[in-house]
Design a protein around this motif. Structure first.
Motif, PDB file in Angstrom:
ATOM      1  N   ILE A  25      -5.113  -4.901 -10.158  1.00 10.62           N
ATOM      2  CA  ILE A  25      -5.649  -4.062  -9.076  1.00 10.62           C
ATOM      3  C   ILE A  25      -4.504  -3.495  -8.244  1.00 10.62           C
ATOM      4  N   ILE A  26      -3.557  -4.355  -7.896  1.00 13.55           N
ATOM      5  CA  ILE A  26      -2.408  -3.918  -7.106  1.00 13.55           C
ATOM      6  C   ILE A  26      -1.631  -2.831  -7.844  1.00 13.55           C
ATOM      7  N   ALA A  27      -1.319  -3.081  -9.111  1.00 17.31           N
ATOM      8  CA  ALA A  27      -0.569  -2.100  -9.902  1.00 17.31           C
ATOM      9  C   ALA A  27      -1.312  -0.770  -9.968  1.00 17.31           C
ATOM     10  N   GLY A  28      -2.605  -0.820 -10.137  1.00 19.43           N
ATOM     11  CA  GLY A  28      -3.389   0.392 -10.322  1.00 19.43           C
ATOM     12  C   GLY A  28      -3.713   1.156  -9.053  1.00 19.43           C
ATOM     13  N   GLU A  29      -3.670   0.491  -7.895  1.00 22.08           N
ATOM     14  CA  GLU A  29      -4.165   1.154  -6.684  1.00 22.08           C
ATOM     15  C   GLU A  29      -3.172   1.249  -5.537  1.00 22.08           C
ATOM     16  N   HIS A  30      -1.973   0.721  -5.659  1.00 22.74           N
ATOM     17  CA  HIS A  30      -1.075   0.725  -4.499  1.00 22.74           C
ATOM     18  C   HIS A  30      -0.473   2.092  -4.180  1.00 22.74           C
ATOM     19  N   HIS A  31      -0.707   3.091  -5.030  1.00 16.05           N
ATOM     20  CA  HIS A  31      -0.272   4.453  -4.720  1.00 16.05           C
ATOM     21  C   HIS A  31      -1.444   5.357  -4.323  1.00 16.05           C
ATOM     22  N   GLU A  32      -2.620   4.777  -4.189  1.00 15.20           N
ATOM     23  CA  GLU A  32      -3.745   5.527  -3.641  1.00 15.20           C
ATOM     24  C   GLU A  32      -3.509   5.685  -2.137  1.00 15.20           C
ATOM     25  N   LYS A  33      -4.066   6.743  -1.555  1.00 10.80           N
ATOM     26  CA  LYS A  33      -3.901   6.991  -0.121  1.00 10.80           C
ATOM     27  C   LYS A  33      -5.274   7.051   0.547  1.00 10.80           C
ATOM     28  N   TRP A  34      -5.325   6.573   1.759  1.00  8.05           N
ATOM     29  CA  TRP A  34      -6.568   6.475   2.523  1.00  8.05           C
ATOM     30  C   TRP A  34      -7.354   7.789   2.499  1.00  8.05           C
ATOM     31  N   ASP A  35      -6.650   8.925   2.573  1.00  9.44           N
ATOM     32  CA  ASP A  35      -7.325  10.225   2.636  1.00  9.44           C
ATOM     33  C   ASP A  35      -7.678  10.797   1.263  1.00  9.44           C
ATOM     34  N   ASP A  47     -12.832   2.674  -0.761  1.00  6.93           N
ATOM     35  CA  ASP A  47     -12.954   2.647  -2.224  1.00  6.93           C
ATOM     36  C   ASP A  47     -11.681   2.085  -2.849  1.00  6.93           C
ATOM     37  N   ILE A  48     -10.594   2.116  -2.099  1.00  5.90           N
ATOM     38  CA  ILE A  48      -9.337   1.500  -2.545  1.00  5.90           C
ATOM     39  C   ILE A  48      -9.456   0.009  -2.238  1.00  5.90           C
ATOM     40  N   HIS A  49      -9.241  -0.817  -3.211  1.00  8.57           N
ATOM     41  CA  HIS A  49      -9.345  -2.270  -3.018  1.00  8.57           C
ATOM     42  C   HIS A  49      -8.382  -2.722  -1.925  1.00  8.57           C
ATOM     43  N   ILE A  50      -8.776  -3.720  -1.185  1.00 10.27           N
ATOM     44  CA  ILE A  50      -7.937  -4.238  -0.099  1.00 10.27           C
ATOM     45  C   ILE A  50      -6.558  -4.651  -0.619  1.00 10.27           C
ATOM     46  N   TYR A  51      -6.475  -5.155  -1.840  1.00  6.47           N
ATOM     47  CA  TYR A  51      -5.170  -5.522  -2.404  1.00  6.47           C
ATOM     48  C   TYR A  51      -4.264  -4.298  -2.490  1.00  6.47           C
ATOM     49  N   GLY A  52      -4.802  -3.188  -2.932  1.00  5.04           N
ATOM     50  CA  GLY A  52      -4.025  -1.963  -3.034  1.00  5.04           C
ATOM     51  C   GLY A  52      -3.621  -1.423  -1.673  1.00  5.04           C
ATOM     52  N   ARG A  53      -4.535  -1.505  -0.691  1.00  2.00           N
ATOM     53  CA  ARG A  53      -4.237  -1.001   0.656  1.00  2.00           C
ATOM     54  C   ARG A  53      -3.152  -1.830   1.331  1.00  2.00           C
ATOM     55  N   ILE A  54      -3.202  -3.137   1.171  1.00  2.00           N
ATOM     56  CA  ILE A  54      -2.174  -4.007   1.750  1.00  2.00           C
ATOM     57  C   ILE A  54      -0.837  -3.778   1.062  1.00  2.00           C
ATOM     58  N   ALA A  56       0.207  -1.141  -0.492  1.00  2.00           N
ATOM     59  CA  ALA A  56       0.756   0.172  -0.137  1.00  2.00           C
ATOM     60  C   ALA A  56       1.605   0.068   1.125  1.00  2.00           C
ATOM     61  N   ILE A  57       1.110  -0.663   2.119  1.00  2.00           N
ATOM     62  CA  ILE A  57       1.860  -0.846   3.365  1.00  2.00           C
ATOM     63  C   ILE A  57       3.124  -1.664   3.109  1.00  2.00           C
ATOM     64  N   ALA A  58       2.984  -2.754   2.387  1.00  2.00           N
ATOM     65  CA  ALA A  58       4.147  -3.613   2.108  1.00  2.00           C
ATOM     66  C   ALA A  58       5.205  -2.859   1.306  1.00  2.00           C
ATOM     67  N   ASP A  59       4.777  -2.077   0.346  1.00  7.70           N
ATOM     68  CA  ASP A  59       5.697  -1.327  -0.510  1.00  7.70           C
ATOM     69  C   ASP A  59       6.498  -0.311   0.301  1.00  7.70           C
ATOM     70  N   VAL A  60       5.822   0.458   1.140  1.00  7.11           N
ATOM     71  CA  VAL A  60       6.510   1.469   1.947  1.00  7.11           C
ATOM     72  C   VAL A  60       7.388   0.801   3.004  1.00  7.11           C
ATOM     73  N   PHE A  61       6.873  -0.246   3.636  1.00  6.38           N
ATOM     74  CA  PHE A  61       7.663  -0.965   4.646  1.00  6.38           C
ATOM     75  C   PHE A  61       8.960  -1.480   4.022  1.00  6.38           C
ATOM     76  N   ASP A  62       8.850  -2.087   2.858  1.00 11.96           N
ATOM     77  CA  ASP A  62      10.031  -2.604   2.168  1.00 11.96           C
ATOM     78  C   ASP A  62      10.983  -1.482   1.758  1.00 11.96           C
ATOM     79  N   PHE A  91      -2.383   5.534   5.011  1.00 17.50           N
ATOM     80  CA  PHE A  91      -2.681   4.109   5.168  1.00 17.50           C
ATOM     81  C   PHE A  91      -3.999   3.849   5.889  1.00 17.50           C
ATOM     82  N   ASP A  92      -4.601   2.716   5.560  1.00 19.85           N
ATOM     83  CA  ASP A  92      -5.810   2.218   6.211  1.00 19.85           C
ATOM     84  C   ASP A  92      -5.515   2.035   7.707  1.00 19.85           C
TER      85      ASP A  92
END
Length: 126
Positions: A25-35, A47-54, A56-62, A91-92
């Motif tokens: 889920i993370i691999a498939g959805e972490h580049h989805e965007k809230w909009d 519609d983006i799984h919470i794993y992907g939304r979290i 996405a934030i961690a990836d960009v922050f890092d 982001f969410d």
């Protein structure tokens, strides 16, 4: 570049192990965007799984906060400014608020007990 999210999902999703299902889920959805402007599926909002939304934030922050051979690390203030600007777009909004609260608390703690953020980071990494 965009194909790796889909490929990562496909590689991991066939496992019966819950941790690898989560990783898919993370691999498939972490580049989805809230909009809905992200990839690979253009998912919108919750519609983006919470794993992907979290992630996405961690990836960009890092990515922003880490020095790379091609760029300097951004300051925490600049990173938070970007998250505020992208709240509800990339982001969410609720997760950005949680991040802001966490960073505020962490920064306060580090300033109170260590002196400054970068000195604390160096101590934690050594």
């Amino acid at each position: 570049m965009k194909g790796y999210a889909k490929l990562g999902y496909e590689l991991l999703n066939h496992s019966e192990r819950p941790i690898l299902k989560a990783a898919a889920i993370i691999a498939g959805e972490h580049h989805e965007k809230w909009d809905g402007s992200g990839y690979p599926h253009g998912l919108i909002g919750e519609d983006i799984h919470i794993y992907g939304r979290i992630t996405a934030i961690a990836d960009v922050f890092d990515a922003l906060g880490t020095e790379r051979v091609y760029k300097l690390a951004w300051s925490i203030e600049k990173i938070i400014a970007l998250f505020k600007e992208e709240k509800g777009k990339h982001f969410d909004p609720a997760l950005v608020d949680l991040l802001q609260g966490s960073v505020d608390l962490s920064s306060w703690f580090l300033q109170q007990f260590v002196g400054n953020f970068h000195k604390a980071e160096a101590l934690m990494c050594s």
